[in-house]
Design an enzyme around this catalytic site. Structure first.
Site, PDB file in Angstrom:
ATOM      1  N   ARG A 132       0.819  -1.232   0.000  1.00  0.00           N
ATOM      2  CA  ARG A 132       0.000   0.000   0.000  1.00  0.00           C
ATOM      3  C   ARG A 132       0.842   1.267   0.000  1.00  0.00           C
ATOM      4  NH1 ARG A 132      -3.409  -3.206   3.366  1.00  0.00           N
ATOM      5  NH2 ARG A 132      -5.115  -3.936   2.054  1.00  0.00           N
ATOM      6  N   GLU A 196      11.812  18.438 -24.201  1.00  0.00           N
ATOM      7  CA  GLU A 196      11.089  18.772 -22.954  1.00  0.00           C
ATOM      8  C   GLU A 196      11.713  19.997 -22.284  1.00  0.00           C
ATOM      9  OE1 GLU A 196       8.269  17.379 -22.047  1.00  0.00           O
ATOM     10  OE2 GLU A 196       8.212  15.355 -22.863  1.00  0.00           O
ATOM     11  N   LYS A 238       9.156  23.051 -13.553  1.00  0.00           N
ATOM     12  CA  LYS A 238       8.249  21.922 -13.299  1.00  0.00           C
ATOM     13  C   LYS A 238       7.836  21.896 -11.836  1.00  0.00           C
ATOM     14  CE  LYS A 238       6.659  17.465 -14.040  1.00  0.00           C
ATOM     15  NZ  LYS A 238       6.670  16.242 -14.791  1.00  0.00           N
ATOM     16  N   ARG A 253      -1.140  22.336 -14.300  1.00  0.00           N
ATOM     17  CA  ARG A 253      -0.249  21.233 -14.674  1.00  0.00           C
ATOM     18  C   ARG A 253      -0.504  20.772 -16.100  1.00  0.00           C
ATOM     19  NH1 ARG A 253       2.153  16.332 -10.948  1.00  0.00           N
ATOM     20  NH2 ARG A 253       3.391  15.423 -12.623  1.00  0.00           N
ATOM     21  N   ASN A 257       1.413  19.582 -20.870  1.00  0.00           N
ATOM     22  CA  ASN A 257       1.035  18.731 -22.011  1.00  0.00           C
ATOM     23  C   ASN A 257       1.160  19.463 -23.343  1.00  0.00           C
ATOM     24  OD1 ASN A 257       0.407  16.602 -20.289  1.00  0.00           O
ATOM     25  ND2 ASN A 257      -1.632  17.423 -19.897  1.00  0.00           N
ATOM     26  N   HIS A 260       1.697  17.487 -26.420  1.00  0.00           N
ATOM     27  CA  HIS A 260       1.543  16.065 -26.088  1.00  0.00           C
ATOM     28  C   HIS A 260       0.335  15.397 -26.733  1.00  0.00           C
ATOM     29  CE1 HIS A 260       4.875  16.748 -23.453  1.00  0.00           C
ATOM     30  NE2 HIS A 260       4.829  15.522 -22.947  1.00  0.00           N
ATOM     31  N   HIS A 278       9.739   9.498 -27.792  1.00  0.00           N
ATOM     32  CA  HIS A 278       8.748  10.375 -27.149  1.00  0.00           C
ATOM     33  C   HIS A 278       9.090  11.854 -27.365  1.00  0.00           C
ATOM     34  CE1 HIS A 278       5.887  11.962 -24.263  1.00  0.00           C
ATOM     35  NE2 HIS A 278       6.870  12.579 -23.634  1.00  0.00           N
TER      36      HIS A 278
END
Ligand code: GLY
Length: 381
Positions: A132, A196, A238, A253, A257, A260, A278
């Site tokens: 968990r 990026e 970031k 946030r 993207n 993306h 990517h």
């Protein structure tokens, strides 16, 4: 402007950036030779417990022994997966979790992700569900992972339905970004990660983008402190976005993207293969986002041209035709874009821009204009 450029002066010292998330706050350390200092640094940041390392076969061959030596008595064992995107799958996740349990990972122990984005996402997911939730330290070894995927707590795997559709938010307790390991990164991988870096300038920091236009040769060659400065500036950007919108709820946030939705569609079309990495897909996606914004009259055409020129200058692909093989049809592109996570109530949201450094989320994309734009871009040579 002078203050801004001073802040971007070569930065050869170690830099620590804190992601302030209350109880889940953590440091990102950017510097050299952190691999050899990982043991004491992890023991200080995550006291108690031992560490199991998840890596891929390529990275493990290069760096696992050094990390093991540094961890000394803290080291519990390793899980080594095959390199590449196919490792972000349910079967590999299940194997990794079972192996971590066999190694005896307990609730107070730590999983260390040593590798690029695939290892970080997979190990992060495993750490978030094992017993968990156990603690996680990210040790990113690619430029892309250092400036993006190791920061912010997103974890995940891919399914036939798309990339990263199954995953969790699980913040690391520490990120150690050893920039000296970038020396062994293939040029194509480094360049893809640079997409990026560019993204942070394009989405919210025009002076940073201008600096990148001037400084990219030193960032690529590793001369002076430009590379460390570029990484630190990206990580600061970031961290600020993650602090503002940890779980991508307010829209802040979602700016990450940029490029993306186009990019993920192109990656899916190319089969998540070496045909299109990517970061390469994101470079094409960012050019498309700026070109489409200019076409809608939102963004000056000159800004879209600067984006196109910088992408070409560093040798990244910028057009759909730059992908080897036949291009997708516009219908296929739209279908793949609609499968992305940015669809809400059947409407496609896209990150568009009012100029360099001024990205925003457009929740009501004019679909006819997008179809016409894609019809041209899919044919453009
Ligand atoms: N890579 C996008 C994000 O972390 O939100």
């Amino acid at each position: 402007m002078r203050d801004r450029l001073a802040a971007l002066a070569p930065d050869t010292q170690e830099t620590t950036i804190t992601v302030g998330l209350g109880m889940r706050s953590y440091d990102i350390v950017i510097g050299e030779r952190l691999l050899d200092e990982a043991g004491p640094r992890i023991a200080a940041a995550v006291p108690g417990g031992r560490c199991a390392v998840v890596s891929d076969a390529n990275v493990a061959a290069l760096y696992l022994d050094r990390l093991k030596a540094s961890l000394g008595g803290l080291f519990l064992g390793e899980v080594v997966v095959a390199p590449g995107e196919p490792s972000k799958s349910f079967p590999v996740l299940a194997q990794a979790c079972e192996r971590l349990l066999e190694l005896g990972v307990e609730r107070g122990d730590t999983v260390i992700a040593l590798g690029g984005g695939v290892v970080g996402d997979l190990a992060g997911f495993a750490a978030s569900i094992l017993r968990r939730g156990v603690r996680l330290v990210q040790m990113p070894t690619t430029l892309l992972a250092q400036v993006d995927s190791s920061v912010g707590g997103k974890t995940g795997i891919d399914t036939a339905q798309g990339k990263n559709l199954i995953g969790t938010f699980h913040q690391p307790s520490l990120v150690l970004a050893d920039i000296s390991v970038l020396a062994t990164l293939a040029h194509r991988e480094f360049r893809a990660g640079y997409a990026e870096v560019m993204k942070y300038g394009l989405l919210g920091d025009a002076p940073f983008f201008t600096w990148l236009e001037q400084t990219w040769p030193q960032i690529f060659s590793g001369e002076g402190g430009a590379r460390a400065s570029a990484i630190a500036t990206s990580v600061r950007a970031k961290a600020a976005i993650v602090e503002a919108d940890e779980r991508e709820e307010s829209g802040t946030r979602a700016l990450l993207n940029l490029g993306h939705t186009f990019g993920h569609a192109l990656e899916a079309f190319a089969g998540y293969s070496d045909r299109l990495l990517h970061g390469e897909a994101i470079a094409i996606g960012m050019r498309l986002a700026f070109a489409f914004s200019a076409e809608l009259g939102l963004c000056p055409a000159g800004d879209a041209l600067r984006v196109e020129r910088h992408i070409a200058a560093v040798g990244l692909p910028g057009r759909i035709a730059d992908i080897p093989g036949d291009p997708p049809t516009p219908e296929k592109m739209l279908k793949l874009m609609a499968q992305d996570k940015k669809v809400k109530g059947g409407r496609l949201a896209l990150v568009l821009a009012r100029g360099i450094g001024q990205a925003y989320v457009e929740r009501d994309v004019p679909m006819e204009a997008l179809s016409a734009f894609l019809a041209r871009e899919c044919k453009r040579r």
